[in-house]
Motif scaffolding. Structure first.
Motif, PDB file in Angstrom:
ATOM      1  N   GLU A  91     -12.023 -21.664   3.747  1.00  0.00           N
ATOM      2  CA  GLU A  91     -10.946 -20.920   3.087  1.00  0.00           C
ATOM      3  C   GLU A  91      -9.824 -21.856   2.665  1.00  0.00           C
ATOM      4  O   GLU A  91      -9.258 -21.725   1.567  1.00  0.00           O
ATOM      5  CB  GLU A  91     -10.418 -19.831   4.025  1.00  0.00           C
ATOM      6  N   GLN A  92      -9.477 -22.822   3.527  1.00  0.00           N
ATOM      7  CA  GLN A  92      -8.435 -23.787   3.165  1.00  0.00           C
ATOM      8  C   GLN A  92      -8.862 -24.635   1.974  1.00  0.00           C
ATOM      9  O   GLN A  92      -8.084 -24.825   1.015  1.00  0.00           O
ATOM     10  CB  GLN A  92      -8.131 -24.697   4.365  1.00  0.00           C
ATOM     11  N   LEU A  93     -10.072 -25.163   2.031  1.00  0.00           N
ATOM     12  CA  LEU A  93     -10.552 -26.017   0.939  1.00  0.00           C
ATOM     13  C   LEU A  93     -10.572 -25.280  -0.378  1.00  0.00           C
ATOM     14  O   LEU A  93     -10.208 -25.840  -1.428  1.00  0.00           O
ATOM     15  CB  LEU A  93     -11.949 -26.544   1.281  1.00  0.00           C
ATOM     16  N   GLU A  94     -10.970 -24.009  -0.354  1.00  0.00           N
ATOM     17  CA  GLU A  94     -11.064 -23.221  -1.583  1.00  0.00           C
ATOM     18  C   GLU A  94      -9.688 -22.806  -2.081  1.00  0.00           C
ATOM     19  O   GLU A  94      -9.450 -22.740  -3.297  1.00  0.00           O
ATOM     20  CB  GLU A  94     -11.968 -22.015  -1.331  1.00  0.00           C
ATOM     21  N   GLN A  95      -8.781 -22.537  -1.165  1.00  0.00           N
ATOM     22  CA  GLN A  95      -7.413 -22.210  -1.575  1.00  0.00           C
ATOM     23  C   GLN A  95      -6.762 -23.397  -2.285  1.00  0.00           C
ATOM     24  O   GLN A  95      -6.020 -23.225  -3.255  1.00  0.00           O
ATOM     25  CB  GLN A  95      -6.590 -21.800  -0.352  1.00  0.00           C
ATOM     26  N   TRP A  96      -7.065 -24.601  -1.796  1.00  0.00           N
ATOM     27  CA  TRP A  96      -6.517 -25.804  -2.421  1.00  0.00           C
ATOM     28  C   TRP A  96      -7.241 -26.185  -3.710  1.00  0.00           C
ATOM     29  O   TRP A  96      -6.776 -27.064  -4.438  1.00  0.00           O
ATOM     30  CB  TRP A  96      -6.617 -26.992  -1.439  1.00  0.00           C
ATOM     31  N   GLY A  97      -8.394 -25.589  -3.956  1.00  0.00           N
ATOM     32  CA  GLY A  97      -9.205 -25.994  -5.099  1.00  0.00           C
ATOM     33  C   GLY A  97      -9.862 -27.342  -4.894  1.00  0.00           C
ATOM     34  O   GLY A  97     -10.094 -28.088  -5.861  1.00  0.00           O
ATOM     35  N   ASP A  98     -10.189 -27.657  -3.660  1.00  0.00           N
ATOM     36  CA  ASP A  98     -10.704 -28.983  -3.316  1.00  0.00           C
ATOM     37  C   ASP A  98     -12.223 -29.036  -3.181  1.00  0.00           C
ATOM     38  O   ASP A  98     -12.762 -29.992  -2.624  1.00  0.00           O
ATOM     39  CB  ASP A  98     -10.077 -29.452  -1.990  1.00  0.00           C
TER      40      ASP A  98
END
Length: 851
Positions: A223-230
Motif C-alpha cells: 500500500e505504501q509503495l503504491e501510494q508513492w507511485g513507486d
C-alpha cells in the motif's frame, strides 16, 4: 627447625605473595534466571560471527549471526535516479521562493531511490538437556573481562556448567559443557533457521546447516509503495504495468532468479574417549560423558560488495570446513587461552573504577538496574561503560563488517530499519568510543566500508548529480548503496554522509598521528567528499554559499505561512559538515603540498559559507531561517554537529555559540529515545556540565521490558543493551563515548582532565583513555578533586593540559612546568604546556600532582 611446619610456612609465603598483588574481580553481568526472550539473552561475538546466549536449563538456545549475511546482491541495487538540470532549477527556484512543500514533493517524486537490503539472521542452535529434574543454584553470567558467557546450575544434586565464547583468533564459537560426574551429560543438539531454504544434515563427524538468504526483501507495504507511485522501482514485486507479482515481500530462490547469499554452519563435537556421540540428519546426541565441547563455524558466499554471492560467491561449505579444521588443532584449554589472551589485549587497555557499596555490587545486574533511579550506583555505570567496549571488540574486528544498527546481533528477517547502516548518525555513533577508549583498530571495518562506499558513491555523484567526487545518503548496506533511498522527506534526501564519514578518518589521524594513513588512505576520500560539496553549493542570493536542498535529520519545521516541511536550503548541519570537510581537507593538502588548485577553490568557498546563526530564543538556529520546529523536543538535534562530534564550537573560540548550544539542549529537553540520550550525554559533557550529563545517564538507566508499566520510553533491557526501543546498539556506544567525554576531553586544542565530573562520581580511577595527539591518560580522584594523573605521549608531541585545580608537572622526578590560572566562558581553570624534546625521544611520560 621442626620439619612439620615447613609446608605451612611455604603456604604462608605463597599466600602473602598472592595477597600482595590481588587479582581484580572480573567485570560481569549476571542473573538468577535464564533469558525469557531475545532482549534478555547475552551477546558474544568475534568480530565476524556472534550469538545471543539464552542460558536455559532444559533447553539452551544460541541465536546465531554472521555479519556478511544480507539479503539481495549487487544486481538488485536500484540505480535509476538522475537529477536533470531542468528539474534542479525547478527545485532550487521553489526553494528560493520559500515554496518548501512544493519543492519537497518534486524531490520525493524524482530524486529518491528505494530502500537498501537487509541484514539477516543465520539460524539457531538448540541444546536439549535430556536429564530431568528441577534445577537449583542457578546463575547466568557474561564475564566481559574475558568475553565468556557461563550458565551454571545444580540438577539432581549434580553441578553443571556451560561456557560459550566466540574466538577471534580461531574464528569459531566454542560451547563447553561439564558436569561433576563422569556420565552426567546427556544432550541433543539441532539447528533451525528462519529461512525456509535451510536444511540440516549429519555428515561424518559434524552437523551441518546449509541455506540461502532471500534474494530480495522489502519492509515497506504494498500500500505504501503504491501510494508513492513507486512500483517501477520494484520490478521484483511488480510487472511493467504496476501489478503485483507476489503477495509477499521476501523472495527466495526461483522467485528471484536464484539470487541470494548462501550460508553454512558446521558443528563438531569433541569428547573424551569414553563419551558417546551419534550424528544424524536429526541432530547430535551426546551422552555417557562428564565433559564435551563443540566448535561452531559459520560462513557465507559473500565475496565483496560488488560481486554476486549466488554467481560469483565463495563456497561457504569449504570456508566453514576450513575454519573448523584449523580450530580442531587446539584442545579446549588452548582455545580458551588463545581467545582470552587476544580479547584481553584490547579490553585490558582501559580500566575505570567508580565506587558503589558492597551490597550493590552483590546484587544481580537486573536488580541493580531496577534500583538505579532510587540509589546511585556508580559501579554499574562503569560496568555499562566497559560493556560498550566489550560490544565494540566483539562486533568490529579487522576483516569483518562494520557495526550496524544492532551491531551484529539480529533475529529478524525484516528487522527494524533494515538493520543496516543508518549513516545520518547511528553508524557514526557506533564508532565514537573507538579512539577515545583505546580501540583504534576496531575502526578498520568502518574505514573499509568508507572506501567501498566511495566507489559506488563516485558513480552516483557522476550519474545522478553530474558532479565531481563521491556522495552517499542516509542509508546503506553491505552492497554499499549510495543513492538516496526510500520516500521519507525528513531523512531520505541527505547527500552529506561522506563528510561525516571522513571525519572518522581525520580523527583516527588525530589520535594516532599516523601520517601515512592520513596521506594515503584518508586524504583521497576527504578530497572526493570536498569536491562533491564544492560542486553542490549554490549562492543564496545574499552572497553566501549554501546547499540547494537539504534536511536537518529527521526534523521538520513550520513556516510563517503554515507550511510543514523538512527540506530547505542550507540547513545548519549541512553547513557544519561542509565547513569541517573543507577545513580538514585543506589542512591535509597543505601538510603534504597537494592539489594547489583545489586548495585555492576550497579556501574561497570556505570563506563564503553561510555562518552559524543564533535564533530569537537564544538557541543555535537549526535552519537557514529561524523556523519553528514542528516537534520542539525531537530526538535528533543535528544542527549541533559543529559542537559535537565536531570541534568548531568551543567555550574558548566561540563563547556565544557555545551558550547557544546550551540553550538548544535546554529547549530539546532531557527525555529521548535510547540512542538520543547517548548523544545528549556527550553534549552535556562538552558543555562542562557533569551533573546535567549525569541526569541524562540516570534517564538512560530506565529499565525497559521489565513488565513494569511505569517504565516507558528509551533505556536499557535486562541484558544492558540499549532500547530505542526496540534494540539499537548505538545507544550503548554513545553512552561509552559520553562517559569518556565526562572524564577527558581533547577536541579543543588541549587535554582537559575531569572536565565534567558529576557529584555522584566523587571518587574513582581511570587509566588507558586516549587523547588527540596520541596521548594515553590515567587519573585518580577523591571528593571530586584530582589527586594525581599520568600522561604518556606516544608521539612526542607538545602537550597542553587543563584542569579545574592548580597542578605541577613532573618528568623523571623533576618539576618541568607549573599551571597558571585562566578564564574560559566565565569559569576559572588551570593550564600548563609541556614542550617535548623530540630530538631525544618520540615519546615521554609526565606525572601531574595537584594541590
Amino acid at each position: 627447625m621442626n620439619m612439620r611446619i615447613i609446608p605451612y610456612f611455604v603456604f604462608f609465603l605463597c599466600f602473602a605473595a598472592c595477597t600482595g598483588t590481588p587479582q581484580k574481580e572480573p567485570l560481569t553481568l549476571w542473573y538468577h534466571e535464564p533469558a525469557h526472550n531475545w532482549d534478555e539473552a547475552l551477546p558474544v561475538g568475534n568480530g565476524r560471527a556472534g550469538a545471543m546466549v539464552f542460558g536455559g536449563v532444559e533447553k539452551e538456545q544460541l541465536q546465531l549471526n554472521e555479519n556478511t549475511l544480507y539479503s539481495g546482491e549487487p544486481s538488485v541495487v536500484f540505480k535509476d535516479v538522475k537529477i536533470t538540470p531542468e528539474m534542479f532549477d525547478r527545485v532550487t527556484g521553489l526553494m528560493k521562493a520559500g515554496k518548501y512543500t512544493a519543492a519537497s514533493d518534486l524531490v520525493c517524486k524524482n530524486w529518491l531511490g528505494r530502500l537498501h537490503q537487509y541484514y539477516q539472521p543465520f539460524g539457531d542452535l538448540h541444546i536439549q538437556n535430556n536429564k530431568h529434574g528441577d534445577a537449583g543454584q542457578y546463575k547466568r553470567t557474561l564475564n566481559i573481562s574475558d568475553a565468556i558467557a557461563t550458565t551454571a546450575y545444580e540438577q539432581n544434586g549434580i553441578r553443571y556448567e556451560r561456557e560459550v565464547f566466540a574466538s577471534h583468533p580461531d574464528d569459531v564459537i566454542v560451547i563447553h559443557l561439564k558436569s561433576e560426574t563422569s556420565k552426567g551429560i546427556d544432550i541433543s543438539l539441532d539447528f533451525t533457521s528462519p529461512h525456509p531454504t535451510a536444511v540440516q544434515k549429519g555428515e561424518d563427524d559434524r552437523l551441518i546447516l546449509h541455506g540461502q538468504a532471500p534474494g530480495y526483501v522489502e519492509r515497506r507495504t504494498f500500500e505504501q509503495l503504491e501510494q508513492w507511485g513507486d512500483q517501477y522501482k520494484h520490478p521484483e514485486l511488480y510487472d511493467a504495468k504496476g501489478n503485483r507479482k507476489f503477495n509477499k515481500r521476501i523472495l527466495y530462490g526461483d522467485e528471484i532468479d536464484g539470487k541470494g547469499m548462501f550460508f553454512e554452519a558446521q558443528l563438531k563435537p569433541v569428547l573424551p574417549k569414553d563419551g558417546k556421540c551419534e550424528i544424524t540428519d536429526s541432530g547430535i546426541h551426546v551422552y555417557n560423558t562428564g565433559e564435551v565441547y563443540f566448535l561452531l563455524s559459520m560462513a557465507t558466499s559473500f565475496n565483496g560488495f560488488d560481486k554476486s554471492p549466488s554467481r560469483e560467491g565463495i563456497d561457504p561449505a569449504a570456508k566453514a570446513a576450513d575454519i573448523l579444521d584449523k580450530a580442531l588443532a587446539y584442545d579446549y584449554p588452548t582455545l580458551k587461552q588463545r581467545h582470552t589472551e587476544d580479547y584481553r589485549s584490547l579490553f585490558d587497555r582501559v580500566n575505570l573504577e567508580l565506587v558503589s557499596s558492597p551490597g550493590q555490587k552483590a546484587m544481580p545486574t537486573d536488580t541493580r538496574l531496577e534500583r538505579f533511579a532510587q540509589t546511585a550506583d556508580p559501579d554499574l555505570a562503569a560496568l555499562l561503560f566497559q560493556f560498550g567496549r566489550y560490544l565494540m571488540i566483539s562486533g568490529s574486528r579487522p576483516g569483518g563488517q562494520p557495526l550496524n544498527l544492532q551491531g551484529m546481533w539480529n533475529k529478524d528477517t525484516i528487522p527494524a530499519w533494515n538493520c543496516g547502516y543508518t549513516i545520518n548518525i547511528n553508524t557514526e555513533m557506533n564508532y565514537w568510543p573507538a579512539e577515545l577508549t583505546n580501540l583504534s583498530e576496531c575502526q578498520e571495518p568502518l574505514f573499509r566500508m568508507i572506501r567501498e562506499l566511495a566507489v559506488s558513491g563516485a558513480e552516483t555523484a557522476q550519474n545522478m548529480y553530474g558532479r565531481r567526487g563521491w556522495v552517499a545518503h542516509h542509508n546503506t548496506s553491505i552492497w554499499r548503496e549510495s543513492l538516496p533511498n526510500d520516500n521519507v522527506p525528513t531523512a531520505s534526501f541527505w547527500p552529506m554522509v561522506q563528510g561525516w564519514l571522513c571525519s572518522h578518518l581525520w580523527e583516527h589521524y588525530q589520535f594516532t598521528q599516523d601520517t601515512d594513513f592520513l596521506k594515503n588512505e584518508a586524504y583521497p576520500l576527504m578530497k572526493g567528499a570536498a569536491e562533491f560539496f564544492a560542486d553542490w553549493l549554490i549562492d543564496d542570493g545574499n552572497g553566501h554559499l549554501v546547499t540547494p536542498v537539504g534536511v536537518s535529520p529527521e526534523n521538520t519545521f513550520i513556516t510563517e505561512d503554515g507550511q510543514q516541511a523538512a527540506m530547505s536550503m542550507g540547513p545548519t548541519m549541512d553547513m557544519a559538515i561542509i565547513r569541517e570537510t573543507f577545513t580538514r581537507t585543506l589542512a591535509t593538502a597543505e601538510m603534504f603540498d597537494l592539489d594547489e588548485p583545489l586548495r585555492a577553490e576550497l579556501k574561497d568557498k570556505l570563506e563564503r559559507l553561510l555562518p552559524y546563526q543564533v535564533g530569537k530564543r537564544g538557541q543555535l538556529q537549526e535552519w537557514m531561517y529561524d523556523f519553528k520546529e514542528r516537534e520542539p523536543q525531537h530526538r535528533h538535534f543535528s544542527h549541533l554537529y559543529g559542537f559535537h562530534p565536531s570541534d568548531q564550537i568551543t567555550p574558548d573560540k566561540t563563547p556565544e555559540l557555545f551558550n547557544a548550544v546550551r540553550k538548544t539542549l535546554e529547549l530539546r529537553g532531557d527525555l529521548a529515545s535510547g540512542w538520543s540520550m547517548g548523544w545528549k550525554i556527550n553534549c552535556w559533557a562538552r558543555l562542562l556540565d557533569g551533573n546535567h550529563a549525569y541526569k541524562i545517564i540516570a534517564n538512560l538507566f530506565n529499565p525497559v521490558g521489565f513488565g513494569n508499566s511505569e517504565h516507558k520510553g528509551g533505556g536499557l533491557f535486562r541484558n544492558m543493551l540499549c532500547a530505542h526501543p526496540p534494540f539499537q546498539i548505538d545507544g550503548n556506544f554513545g553512552y561509552t563515548a559520553g562517559v569518556t567525554e565526562i572524564l577527558l576531553q581533547s577536541h579543543a586544542g588541549y587535554i582537559h582532565l575531569l572536565p565534567a565530573l558529576p557529584d555522584v562520581w566523587a571518587e574513582g580511577t581511570v587509566s588507558g583513555l586516549k587523547a588527540r595527539g596520541n596521548f594515553e591518560v590515567a587519573m585518580n580522584w577523591k571528593e571530586g578533586k584530582l589527586t594525581d594523573a599520568n600522561i604518556h605521549s606516544l608521539a612526542g608531541k607538545s602537550c597542553t593540559l587543563r584542569a579545574g585545580q592548580p597542578f605541577t608537572i613532573k618528568q623523571n622526578g623533576k618539576v618541568v612546568a607549573t599551571s597558571t590560572p585562566i578564564r574560559s566562558n566565565g569559569k576559572e581553570y588551570h593550564q600548563a604546556t609541556f614542550q617535548s624534546d623530540t630530538h631525544l625521544s618520540n615519546s615521554y611520560k609526565l606525572t601531574l600532582l595537584f594541590d
